[in-house]
Enzyme design. Structure first.
Site: not given
Length: 427
Positions: A22-23, A97, A125, A172-173, A315, A342, A346
């Site tokens: 995904k990333s 995200g 978020r 970090s996004q 994750d 997230k 979580r």
């Protein structure tokens, strides 16, 4: 609500070819759209988060062709920033995200007005650290509902670069998003990281893909990043999306608990994803791990509890929480504060559901400890619209106890056929 009951699985064995990361998929799609030239992405992930990115790119005028199985995508790059002639073009990004944050930064470069919105959870978020940094670089961004959270209204005015501080402690996004936009700024950008940077390996993914698309960045020990101005992304031609290392964690853990052995292909020693280090954590618990350049094999082991800092792979660390149900002793997963922001909180969700199956759990602000019961209880697991909760708790079926998963379809965010793949490996 739909639910799925998994009966006890006596043995796990076989091989799995991982779906695309995904990333990597969403980063590569965005850069392919901005690049000059045509990029053919192979092993693209087919999932909700990728679909949201593709839909947004189409609305932004990007021309692409998607194969029937949705794993090959030919993108004709714009060779420039996005433009919109529509008044306030609205882009709905679900709970992705990896689409919301990078697009928020990229749209500041272009021309026109854009509204970025998503599902109710997306509006919870945080995005404030990114927006603050973008404004410091000259962007015009406003919050439409709550301060520091989507939805956002962006007026494309370009980014002027300069000295910019980004808080790295939550996600970090934010840094990833800013890094991907910065090369197209009109002046050199110096990004200073405030606080401790979480999930550093995800920044490595970003830098690696940016380099593949021809952009230069100077990384000074993850504290400062210097990005020269007026660069252009150049299509690399072919781009192979690595297998998803986070998705590999469930199958590697299953083999460690109830192997046989499982070989996952699409990640390995040469992977750019930090989550391959999950295999090292499994090895520390007692699993037997073999590495190839593009595969990892896990064999059953006598599993013992570990006490480990998982800030680098938050994750994949979730999978350790349910693997701990099969380990001797108390497992401690530390320094994972960002679990709280997230797809759901979580830490709270994991603690609640682990207790349902009989575990003794301590939930701290940024850690969780898990002591397994003598025997797991059959429970109905709530998944909180979080794909990883559903996949993590499937491992409970590797005991002598069934497990019922509510809303199993939530895995469509990253791994729509997860339960089918698990069944194929169940002997």
């Amino acid at each position: 609500m739909e639910s799925l009951t998994l009966q006890p699985i006596s043995k796990i064995d076989g091989q799995i070819n991982l779906p695309g990361s995904k990333s990597v998929s969403n980063r590569a799609l965005l850069l392919a759209a901005l690049a000059s030239g045509k990029t053919t992405l192979t092993n693209l992930l087919d999932s909700d988060d990728i679909r949201h990115m593709l839909n947004a790119l189409k609305a932004l005028g990007v021309d692409y062709k998607l194969s029937e199985d949705k794993t090959v995508c030919e993108v004709n790059g714009l060779g420039q920033a996005f433009k919109s002639t529509t008044e306030a073009l609205e882009l709905f990004l679900g709970n992705a995200g990896t689409a919301m944050r990078p697009l928020a930064a990229a749209l500041c470069l272009g021309e026109g007005e854009f509204i970025l919105t998503g599902e109710p959870r997306m509006k919870e978020r945080p995005i404030g650290h990114l927006v603050t940094a973008l404004k410091a670089a000259g962007a015009d961004v406003e919050y439409l509902e709550n301060e520091n959270y989507p939805p956002l209204k962006i007026k494309g005015t370009g980014l002027k670069g300069g000295n910019v501080d980004i808080d790295g402690s939550i996600s970090s996004q934010f840094l990833t998003a800013f890094l991907m936009a910065a090369p197209l700024s009109s002046q050199e950008t110096t990004i200073n990281i405030v606080g401790d940077l979480v999930s550093k390996p995800y920044i490595d993914i970003t830098l690696d893909i940016m380099a593949t698309f021809g952009v230069v960045i100077e990384n000074k020990e993850y504290k400062t990043f210097v990005v020269p101005a007026n660069q252009s992304y150049i299509a690399p031609g072919e781009f192979l999306v690595e297998g998803d290392a986070s998705s590999a964690s469930y199958f590697l853990a299953a083999a460690a608990i109830k192997g046989g052995s499982v070989k996952v292909t699409g990640i390995g020693k040469k992977s750019i994803q930090g989550d391959v280090q999950f295999a090292d954590a499994l090895a520390a618990m007692g699993a037997e791990i073999e590495w190839g350049d593009d595969y990892v094999i896990a064999h059953k082991g006598e599993l013992n509890a570990i006490d480990m800092d998982f800030n680098h792979i938050p994750d994949a660390a979730m999978t350790i929480a349910t693997t701990a149900l099969f380990a001797k002793g108390t497992t401690s997963i530390r320094n994972v504060y960002n679990w709280r922001v997230k797809e759901t909180d979580r830490l709270a969700a994991m603690a609640t559901e682990l207790r349902k199956v009989g575990a003794e759990v301590e939930e701290g602000e940024d850690y969780i400890t898990i002591t397994p019961p003598a025997m797991l209880r059959h429970a109905t697991i709530d998944t909180y619209d979080d794909h990883r909760m559903a996949m993590c708790f499937s491992l409970v079926a590797l005991s002598d106890t069934p497990v019922t998963i509510n809303d199993p379809g939530c895995t469509s965010k990253t791994f729509p056929d997860y339960f089918d793949k698990l069944k194929e490996l169940s002997v």
